[in-house]
Design a protein around this motif. Sequence first.
Motif, PDB file in Angstrom:
ATOM      1  N   GLN A  69       0.835  -1.188   0.000  1.00 35.52           N
ATOM      2  CA  GLN A  69       0.000   0.000   0.000  1.00 35.52           C
ATOM      3  C   GLN A  69       0.876   1.246   0.000  1.00 35.52           C
ATOM      4  O   GLN A  69       1.690   1.435   0.906  1.00 35.52           O
ATOM      5  N   PRO A  93       1.134   5.520  -0.136  1.00 32.95           N
ATOM      6  CA  PRO A  93       0.345   6.628   0.417  1.00 32.95           C
ATOM      7  C   PRO A  93      -0.720   7.107  -0.566  1.00 32.95           C
ATOM      8  O   PRO A  93      -0.435   7.343  -1.737  1.00 32.95           O
ATOM      9  N   GLY A  94      -1.949   7.212  -0.096  1.00 35.99           N
ATOM     10  CA  GLY A  94      -3.039   7.704  -0.917  1.00 35.99           C
ATOM     11  C   GLY A  94      -3.589   6.718  -1.913  1.00 35.99           C
ATOM     12  O   GLY A  94      -4.452   7.063  -2.726  1.00 35.99           O
ATOM     13  N   LYS A  95      -3.090   5.497  -1.876  1.00 36.48           N
ATOM     14  CA  LYS A  95      -3.557   4.473  -2.817  1.00 36.48           C
ATOM     15  C   LYS A  95      -4.176   3.301  -2.074  1.00 36.48           C
ATOM     16  O   LYS A  95      -3.914   3.081  -0.897  1.00 36.48           O
ATOM     17  N   GLU A  96      -4.992   2.539  -2.805  1.00 35.87           N
ATOM     18  CA  GLU A  96      -5.587   1.346  -2.219  1.00 35.87           C
ATOM     19  C   GLU A  96      -4.551   0.236  -2.097  1.00 35.87           C
ATOM     20  O   GLU A  96      -3.549   0.208  -2.822  1.00 35.87           O
ATOM     21  N   ARG A  97      -4.832  -0.679  -1.194  1.00 35.42           N
ATOM     22  CA  ARG A  97      -3.957  -1.834  -1.041  1.00 35.42           C
ATOM     23  C   ARG A  97      -3.993  -2.677  -2.322  1.00 35.42           C
ATOM     24  O   ARG A  97      -5.049  -2.871  -2.914  1.00 35.42           O
TER      25      ARG A  97
END
Length: 120
Positions: free
Chosen positions: A39, A41-45
């Motif tokens: 994951q 920063p600011g993104k989906e897993r």
Amino acid sequence: QVQLVESGGGLVQPGGSLRLSCAASGFTLDSYSIHWFRQAPGKEREGVSCVTSGDGTYYGDSVNGRFTISRDNAKNTVYLQMNSLKTEDTAVYYCAAALGCLSVYEINYWGQGTQVTVSL
């Protein structure tokens, strides 16, 4: 106490390599499928890779051909060899244990994560 502990993260230059380890305690890995997720920063897993109890392997499109997952049941450890690293591989990497690699299988155990940073 059941635990998954990741290690091996760090800072590496683009094009470099790292090997992540996922060590289990309190249970044996050999009957589980082990996932690597990441994951940023600011993104989906994102699912990165998975190895089944029978050593079947799966890779996400973004890492296929660059990353290799393997398991050493004698050491109760799963590895993720990451080669030709790109800046977009920067993320916290988590390992997780489930009864299968397909998404229908719930995650039984999670590790705490290890940071991988790919930068000049």
